[in-house]
Design a protein around this motif. Sequence first.
Motif, PDB file in Angstrom:
ATOM      1  N   GLY A   6     -52.729  22.741 -23.151  1.00  0.00           N
ATOM      2  CA  GLY A   6     -52.738  21.638 -24.013  1.00  0.00           C
ATOM      3  C   GLY A   6     -53.816  20.538 -23.625  1.00  0.00           C
ATOM      4  O   GLY A   6     -53.785  19.426 -24.354  1.00  0.00           O
ATOM      5  N   CYS A  12     -52.441  12.375 -26.239  1.00  0.00           N
ATOM      6  CA  CYS A  12     -52.506  13.037 -24.946  1.00  0.00           C
ATOM      7  C   CYS A  12     -53.259  11.891 -24.047  1.00  0.00           C
ATOM      8  O   CYS A  12     -53.841  10.784 -24.433  1.00  0.00           O
ATOM      9  CB  CYS A  12     -53.325  14.186 -25.062  1.00  0.00           C
ATOM     10  SG  CYS A  12     -54.976  13.942 -25.405  1.00  0.00           S
ATOM     11  N   ALA A  37     -46.407  22.922 -34.876  1.00  0.00           N
ATOM     12  CA  ALA A  37     -45.345  22.140 -34.151  1.00  0.00           C
ATOM     13  C   ALA A  37     -44.208  22.333 -35.204  1.00  0.00           C
ATOM     14  O   ALA A  37     -43.074  22.493 -34.897  1.00  0.00           O
ATOM     15  CB  ALA A  37     -45.400  21.034 -33.508  1.00  0.00           C
ATOM     16  N   ASP A  54     -47.661  10.971 -26.167  1.00  0.00           N
ATOM     17  CA  ASP A  54     -47.251  11.538 -24.430  1.00  0.00           C
ATOM     18  C   ASP A  54     -47.710  12.957 -24.296  1.00  0.00           C
ATOM     19  O   ASP A  54     -47.071  13.497 -23.753  1.00  0.00           O
ATOM     20  CB  ASP A  54     -45.928  11.220 -24.056  1.00  0.00           C
ATOM     21  CG  ASP A  54     -45.732   9.673 -23.457  1.00  0.00           C
ATOM     22  OD1 ASP A  54     -44.779   8.987 -23.915  1.00  0.00           O
ATOM     23  OD2 ASP A  54     -46.813   9.105 -23.419  1.00  0.00           O
ATOM     24  N   CYS A  57     -47.025  15.139 -26.270  1.00  0.00           N
ATOM     25  CA  CYS A  57     -45.887  15.991 -27.044  1.00  0.00           C
ATOM     26  C   CYS A  57     -46.130  15.889 -28.424  1.00  0.00           C
ATOM     27  O   CYS A  57     -46.744  15.054 -28.855  1.00  0.00           O
ATOM     28  CB  CYS A  57     -44.664  15.695 -26.446  1.00  0.00           C
ATOM     29  SG  CYS A  57     -44.250  15.850 -24.581  1.00  0.00           S
ATOM     30  N   PHE A  69     -43.107  15.088 -31.446  1.00  0.00           N
ATOM     31  CA  PHE A  69     -41.979  14.892 -31.327  1.00  0.00           C
ATOM     32  C   PHE A  69     -41.251  14.446 -33.046  1.00  0.00           C
ATOM     33  O   PHE A  69     -42.248  14.199 -33.877  1.00  0.00           O
ATOM     34  CB  PHE A  69     -41.702  13.278 -31.151  1.00  0.00           C
ATOM     35  CG  PHE A  69     -41.674  13.346 -29.471  1.00  0.00           C
ATOM     36  CD1 PHE A  69     -42.704  12.888 -28.922  1.00  0.00           C
ATOM     37  CD2 PHE A  69     -40.600  13.781 -28.761  1.00  0.00           C
ATOM     38  CE1 PHE A  69     -42.639  12.597 -27.415  1.00  0.00           C
ATOM     39  CE2 PHE A  69     -40.782  13.843 -27.472  1.00  0.00           C
ATOM     40  CZ  PHE A  69     -41.531  13.174 -26.702  1.00  0.00           C
ATOM     41  N   GLY A 112     -38.633  17.720 -29.418  1.00  0.00           N
ATOM     42  CA  GLY A 112     -40.129  17.894 -29.311  1.00  0.00           C
ATOM     43  C   GLY A 112     -40.476  19.096 -28.617  1.00  0.00           C
ATOM     44  O   GLY A 112     -39.730  19.872 -28.059  1.00  0.00           O
ATOM     45  N   VAL A 113     -42.001  19.285 -28.706  1.00  0.00           N
ATOM     46  CA  VAL A 113     -42.475  20.448 -27.837  1.00  0.00           C
ATOM     47  C   VAL A 113     -43.799  19.777 -27.237  1.00  0.00           C
ATOM     48  O   VAL A 113     -44.410  18.871 -27.795  1.00  0.00           O
ATOM     49  CB  VAL A 113     -42.834  21.561 -28.804  1.00  0.00           C
ATOM     50  CG1 VAL A 113     -41.888  22.558 -29.299  1.00  0.00           C
ATOM     51  CG2 VAL A 113     -43.670  21.115 -29.973  1.00  0.00           C
ATOM     52  N   THR A 114     -44.011  20.425 -26.243  1.00  0.00           N
ATOM     53  CA  THR A 114     -45.438  19.772 -25.572  1.00  0.00           C
ATOM     54  C   THR A 114     -46.462  20.639 -26.068  1.00  0.00           C
ATOM     55  O   THR A 114     -46.586  21.476 -26.700  1.00  0.00           O
ATOM     56  CB  THR A 114     -45.178  20.275 -23.833  1.00  0.00           C
ATOM     57  OG1 THR A 114     -45.695  21.756 -24.029  1.00  0.00           O
ATOM     58  CG2 THR A 114     -44.246  19.686 -23.394  1.00  0.00           C
ATOM     59  N   GLU A 155     -46.961  23.802 -25.135  1.00  0.00           N
ATOM     60  CA  GLU A 155     -46.191  25.073 -25.882  1.00  0.00           C
ATOM     61  C   GLU A 155     -46.966  25.135 -27.149  1.00  0.00           C
ATOM     62  O   GLU A 155     -46.892  26.520 -27.745  1.00  0.00           O
ATOM     63  CB  GLU A 155     -44.817  24.587 -25.943  1.00  0.00           C
ATOM     64  CG  GLU A 155     -44.139  24.503 -24.550  1.00  0.00           C
ATOM     65  CD  GLU A 155     -42.617  23.701 -24.774  1.00  0.00           C
ATOM     66  OE1 GLU A 155     -42.648  22.602 -25.353  1.00  0.00           O
ATOM     67  OE2 GLU A 155     -41.659  23.980 -24.027  1.00  0.00           O
TER      68      GLU A 155
END
Lengths: 152, 284, 797
Positions: free
Chosen positions: C515, C544, C593, C608, C610, C612, C618-620, C623
Amino acid sequence: MEICLSINREERLLEIQPGETLFEVLRHLGYLGVKHGCEDGSCGVCAVLLDGQVIHSCISLAVQAEGHAITTIEGIGTYDHPHPLQTAFVAAGAVQCGYCTPAMILAAKALLDKNPHPGEAEVREALSSVLCRCTGYLKPVEAVLRVAQGGD
Amino acid sequence: MWSSVQEYHRPKSIQSALRLIGRVQPHTVLLAGGTWLVAMHDPSIQAVVDLRDLDLVFIKNNSQRLRLGAMTTIQTLVEHPLVQKVGGGLLAKASQHSAQLSTRNVATLGGTLAVGDSTSEVLLALLALDAQVVIHSPIWRETALDALLSDHPAHLSPQVLIKEVYIPTLPAESGGALAEVRPTPRDHPIVNAAALVVRKGRVCRIARIALGGIAPHPIRLREIEAMFFYQPFDTNLLSDAAEAVSDTMNYPDDSRASAAYRRAMVAIMVTRALQEAWEMAIKE
Amino acid sequence: MSRPYNDPDQMLKMSEHPEGLSPDEMRVVGKRVPRLDAMKLALGKPAYTDDFMPPSVLHGKILHSPHAHALIKRIDTSKARALPGVHAVLTWQDIKPVRFTTAGQSHPLPSPLDTLILDSKVRFVGDRVAAVAADTPEIAEQALALIKVEYEVLPVIVEIEDALKLDAPVIHDEQDCSGFEGVFLPQKNIAAHFVAEAGSMASGYAEADCIFEGEYRVPQVQHVALEPHVCITWLDEDNRLVIRSSTQVPFHVRRILAPVLGLPDKRIRVIKPRIGGGFGGKQEILLEDICATLTLVTGKAVRMEYTRAEEFSAARSRHPQILRFKTGVRRDGTISAMTLSLLATTGAYGSHALTVQGNTGSKALALYRCPNLRFEMDVVYTNRPPAGAMRGYGVPQGLFALEVHMDEIATELGLDPIEFRRRNWVQIGDVFALAEALGEGRKGFPNPLRSTGLAECVERGAQMIGWERRRDPEWRNVPSKPYLRRGLGMAVLIHGSGIPGIDMGGAYLKMNDDGSFNLMFGATDLGTGADTVLAQIASEVLGCAVEDIIVYAADTDLTPFDKGAYASSTTFVSGGAVKKAAEKVAAMIKNVAGRMLETPPDKLQLEDGCVFTPDREGVTLREVALESLHLVDQHQIQAAESHMSLMYAPPFAAQFAEVEVDTQTGEVRVKRLVFGIDCGQPINPDGVEGQIDGGMSMSLGYGLSEEMLFTADGHLLNGNLRDYHVFRADEMPRIERFIVQGRDPSGPFGAKAAAEIPTDGVAPALVNAIYDAIGVRLRLIPATPERVWRAIQKESR
């Protein structure tokens, strides 16, 4: 000729020539935080500590350092354990091109080791050994004062 | 690398040092702090004799004089309590003004004398303090600092060994001051002056005046000093002195300043230094 | 689907914040984010050009001319070549002559092609005569001393006016030099001639109730970057020439050197490591050409580094100028016509001759509203070390003259200096009348001013410095020092944000498994903090941490093109490319996403680290990365974008100075400086403040202590740091600065530049303060004690 001195608290036995400057010897040994900016001791970026006092390594013969303790920037902090001055310089935005930063930090360290709570005039006097063309000295002075007032 | 230097000596006795620099070959010179000498990288120099082990680092006083060893660093002159008392702090203050801290940590009294820089605040202060110098040239002798400087229009030979400088003790009612013309607070002075006065009541017993930026070395103005001998210290005396100073000398003309400017500044610097020295003597 | 990169609508929306956030709500833009590389440099880690050495390297040295103007009649290198340890000795006879310019600029090069790697004529003390590569620097020096040169000395021109005299020797009389037609007139010693006019000067002056004229002079000064010019070149295992250099312009170096070295661009790679200061002095090809030639001749790695003495005598400097203003003013205090006539010297070679002086005109005449403008410039060759790019690029010169001139007019009219300026400075919607004519060597792009915070800078600055004290006669005196007088002065300033229509930068961004992102761009951080600013821009868009952006920059093989670090373009132009690339990557992340979260991508938010949904599912980023790299519809989330702007988005500033003048000695002490800047949305306030602090110090030296001094035969008298005084930490005035919050629609997140404008103001402000203190007007700098003293003597007669 052979000389014995300590560099960053490590005893070293060095083979040097009488005409070699301390600056050249340190850089050849890999202490690259010592920088070249001039040849006559007027800019200060070659500064190191000799027995805790700031000197210009470019106008010192290496042999003059025999029997003394040399401190370079590499000896005062690491990524895992930076010196409070290094942390403060980073946090205060006092590092721009960074070329004079090791010399400034060493000059500040020499001051704080002798006088832990100096005033602004004393900080400026300590930093006057190093020329800086990027910062106007403002944020470096702030950084040193932060450490001085933080009771370090 | 200062490639021409092939020999480095650190003798333990003055005789050894003298013997080494007395050699005709190789070309050998004395090394004090090195801030001037090492920067030069003079390719004719083949051997250096380091003076650090000759016990020339000392500051001692007795009732008559303050003795300063030739290898005393300039920073020591800034910090040492005995030096800070001399001439109302004139020598300590002059030392602090003379160079940056990193240079002061290494440069020595003897080295400063040997270089004899025309605007050297240290030398100006010593001249105003009537300093005497102990040297070996060609034998051991004592000489007044201004005589030594004026005998050597260029730098003092790096083969003349300076042992110590001493300052006669001053009476209590004395004061010293430094006045300088500098383009910025830390740029080299164009013209500067140091003055010392000893008073008795409102009368000036002795005045000493030293001037920099006019001659190859700092000079003492002994003829002007004579005007002050046991005279009431007032503005008339000061302006007479300033006029006499202006008339006395030849002023250099160069890219830093013209002769006319130097002439005008000398008068002002001498007046200010004397005035401030007098005010300090009154406070004592 | 592609759209032109210079689409005006696109550019005007550059200032939009992601998700419509306000400046206060942004996460990293506008925040004091510590520099990414600060700890590395504070620890003294190897980072600069000279810190990485190939296994075996030769040392190169240059033989410099002792004469300011001479022909090389004979040159004997036999003894030098025979010295053990010497691998190459080169003279003009060894190199195919290809004239180039050392000025690192875009194509087509606006500076005259008047330089050879090694020439048979020398044109300044310090010019190249020969070059040596040897095993050690000492052997190289010894070899230089063994080279025997016979010169035919020619007459020397040092003073600017002497270059135009009828009997003046022609400095560039070679057949193969070239430049823009009508601009480059070497037979007359003119490196650049240019005239531009807008409106009608005749009617403009006719409208005026008073006409004011003034002539002002500014000196040749030095960058004094602490790191000298340094360069290492070698041939790699693919027989490509690699140049690692402390350069501000890696891409220009490659393009400009290729024909000079006889190599195609594709066989050259230029890498810029950390730079220890440049300030424009490294926007030049100063060592790379000769170093590379020594590598090509020897087949070995060669290292060259200037000494400080060479930095003074054989590098670059700021163009000295004589500026004449003629200004017509109406009774109501508004300006009806303005002419700027400029005579400058570029020294012995013409790098940046047209463009620096052109920039003087394009900024000095753009600060105040006036439809009738005339600009005339002549830049002459003299036998001095060449001038070139230096931070401010013609504007410190122009604004010194302009702001002293404006102050003089205000005094004559009996107006407060601030009030007179306020009546005339540019407003939103104004178009600079000479924009089209003054486009840095090409046609420019007139467009209206969209943002200005100048009024606020002036108001707050005046308050901070206590401008009203000027009316208090008591304040002017210093207790116990009757010979001192206090004064206050000010200047208003304008600069540029990149060069419209010319400057371009590219950025490439890719996502990693964890990420994090690799961000590559050609933009050249020289201590300006560019790497961090650009990472902040990407981080803001991607939601990020700044630490999750790994920056790699300024390598002609691995990073996209960027014109380099000059003209205050990095944030405004290169930042635009980074923002676009980050937006594209953000869209790709949302696509992936969106599928993972079963939500339309346009409903998603990056925050942050992720992604949302509106319901906070959410997913990071990690991911998303794993999903896209390894699991489904595998692809590399990446984007490559460029940005070039046609927009005019000048920063503004106000500079105030408080001085104490010693009326007996002429010494001037600057006690306080106050600086307020409008740079739109500051991306990193610490960075902006750092630029202000350093720029002001440079301007302080310009106004008070710095000047290259020459003998009549062209020798530099003060070419070292003892005699050329740069301000130290223990003599600085008290400095206060502030940033006015603003937003220009054409900059990324509303940003404008901040890098050069701080070098423009202290010199005029302090000269104006001297006038306020003692009623004496200097029209030249530096304000040395003797100059002030002479002006006082003259005034009192």
